[in-house]
Every structure is written in structure tokens, then in C-alpha cells.
Design an enzyme around this catalytic site. Sequence first.
Site, PDB file in Angstrom:
ATOM      1  N   GLY A 147       0.647  -1.336  -0.128  1.00  0.00           N
ATOM      2  CA  GLY A 147      -0.117   0.120  -0.032  1.00  0.00           C
ATOM      3  C   GLY A 147       0.673   1.249  -0.052  1.00  0.00           C
ATOM      4  N   PHE A 148       0.142   2.434   0.323  1.00  0.00           N
ATOM      5  CA  PHE A 148       1.044   3.652  -0.017  1.00  0.00           C
ATOM      6  C   PHE A 148       1.717   3.807   1.253  1.00  0.00           C
ATOM      7  CE2 PHE A 148      -0.011   8.125   1.745  1.00  0.00           C
ATOM      8  CZ  PHE A 148       0.991   8.651   1.200  1.00  0.00           C
ATOM      9  N   ASP A 186       0.441  -8.708   1.627  1.00  0.00           N
ATOM     10  CA  ASP A 186      -0.741  -7.759   1.242  1.00  0.00           C
ATOM     11  C   ASP A 186      -1.502  -8.541   0.233  1.00  0.00           C
ATOM     12  OD1 ASP A 186      -0.371  -4.491   0.497  1.00  0.00           O
ATOM     13  OD2 ASP A 186      -1.813  -5.525  -0.466  1.00  0.00           O
ATOM     14  N   TYR A 221     -15.902   2.106  10.075  1.00  0.00           N
ATOM     15  CA  TYR A 221     -14.562   2.216   9.887  1.00  0.00           C
ATOM     16  C   TYR A 221     -13.896   2.638  11.441  1.00  0.00           C
ATOM     17  CZ  TYR A 221      -9.744   3.893   8.378  1.00  0.00           C
ATOM     18  OH  TYR A 221      -8.326   3.884   8.298  1.00  0.00           O
TER      19      TYR A 221
END
Length: 333
Positions: A12-13, A33, A151
Amino acid sequence: MVTKNLITGGSGFIGSHLAEALLARGEEVYVIDDLSTGSIENIDPFKKHDLFHYTIESITNEPMVAELVDRCDTIFHLAAAVGVKLIVDRPVETIETNIRGTEILLKQAAKKGKHVLLASTSEVYGKGSREKFREDDDMVLGPTTKSRWSYACSKAIDEFLALSYWKEGGLPVVIVRFFNTVGPRQVGSYGMVLPRFVQQALQGGPIVVYGDGSQSRCFAYVTDVVDAIITLTHTPEAQGRVFNLGSEEEVTILELAERVKAKAKSDAEITTIPYEEAYVAGFEDIHRRVPDLSRVREAIGYDPKYNLDQIIDKVISYFRSHHDLTSPKSRTR
Ligand code: UDP
């Protein structure tokens, strides 16, 4: 002996920047991932590195997680469903990934006494109206009928679980609440505002502001954040504690749009659309989000290198050098 790190969500980022920083320190990096929001291109540059290993798999695969945890000394648990847009669009996946994945990870780490850095989020403060959010502030969340709050709730459960492992069994865990973090490799597809504005500015617009643009955020540069989390894992006093991490430089979203437009030398029009058109009917945004960074400053002398102007320039030059990301195919709206 070389330190071995496992990064969940390492494609990811933030995860890929963390992998890069750890490799630069001469440490070994294992990544797991499932590429749900991460991308293989993010880790392409490290694939040939002797100290880099990756597994494309979900963190809900317990035997696989157990095996990787075994091999490593420190686990950076970054894998999660992220991005407000993704969360609103796919709430079941958000809850399952964020809760089951963390449960498995913490159980395995606790069994083997490994160090854990748990990535949480400023979303857990919800709609609180504090001038600056402090780690011990109350959570002020909306109703369960609004998916956005799933979330925050799922991440709050992750935090409770991590702190419980620390209290009951002494699991060496540090919890970090990321505020808005930006930089190269972050894409706009999951809703994040800065890459979207930059892509829109470079494509000739419009730059689309949700609501009236008076809501504000603080944007931190990814390498500042990554350096801080590495230092926190090496700080014994940080264990069993929660830390805000981000920037205190506040900007309204409308001003952000104007600054991006000016810095990109774009003649894109800036337009506003109502939240219900951008997300779903009844969507609740967070009006202000500013961290109190006293705790992380005291613990590790956190002092971010980049201000917002420098950050915007860096993101613009990233997108300029990745033409594929500003092609019509990748338009953000
Ligand atoms: N936003 C916007 N245009 C976009 C994407 C986001 O105006 O294309 C707004 C969004 O409504 C929010 C702010 O920018 O008020 C930050 O959004 P982001 O999803 O990046 O982060 P978060 O809401 O999680 O802080």
C-alpha cells in the site's frame, strides 16, 4: 544480526514507503498484502533486493500469518480497508478485514512475543469538536446506520484488543493514529483528496470540492510519518500507548484546492458538489481534524520536515512524472 520486519499491507501507500525506509536501514522486510487497495507497482523497485520478500495473500490466512510472524522480530500492521469512499461503498469488507485480520495478527504476535506497531486512524475521534484531538479524548461516533462510522468502530476494536494484549500478557505494542497522510504512490481512487485534486488540476479540471469546502484537515508527508513509526517501535516507553501522528498545519479543503491549482499552474475550474452526490445520502463529514502532537513530540522529538507547500509540490511532481496516472483512463470522477 539483521532485524526482520513484517509489514502487513506493505504494497500500500504507507506500507511501501515503510518497506523502502527499512531496506535503506539495512533491515530485512517481509510483506503480506492481498493487493485489495495496494498495488504491485508500489513494491516493484524492491523485488530484486536480497532482503525483500513478499507474499500476495490476505491477512485472514492464519497459517500464512503465523509463518511470517515466526520469521520476524517486529510487525508493522498496516493492512486495513482504508479511504472513506471505499468504506462507504464496501462496509462488509471494511469490518471483516479490519477486525478479523487484526485479531489473527495480534494472536500470533502475542503467542510469539513479537513487537507490534498497530496502525489506527484519526477517524476514531469521530465528530468530536475539540480544538485539537488528544489521545485520551472521547470518541464521538455517528449511528450504525451510517457506514462511515464502521471504520472508526472497527479500528477502535483493534485498539482495544491490542491494549488488552498489552495489559494481560505484556504484548509489546505501540498504537499510532494516522491523521491525513499524503505523498507519492497515494492514488485518488479510494477517495483521498490531495491526489484527486492534483490529478484533476493536471487533467484540466474541474477540481471537485465536496460540501462548501470550509471543512479542514492537516496533511503530513509520508516519509515523516514513516520515520516516526520506525522510531516509536524502538522506544520502549512507547509500548502500550496510543500516539497521534500527522501534521498540525491546518487548511480548509477549498484553500487546498486553490493552492493545488496555483502550484500546478492549472486553469482548472474549482467546483463544489453536495456530499450526498459525492458519497451517499445523509453522509456525515468531519468538519475539522487537527491532532495534538504533544505526546509523540515528547516521546521521540517528532519534528516533521515538510510543510504543506512542499508536500503539494512533491505530489504534483510525482503525478507529472507518472503520466499514466493523469491519463483519461484514470480520471478520478
Ligand atoms: N474531499 C473533496 N474532494 C474529493 C475528495 C475529498 O472535497 O475529491 C473532501 C472530503 O469530503 C473531506 C476532505 O476532502 O472533507 C478529506 O477527505 P479524505 O477522504 O482525503 O480524508 P478524510 O475525510 O478521511 O479526512
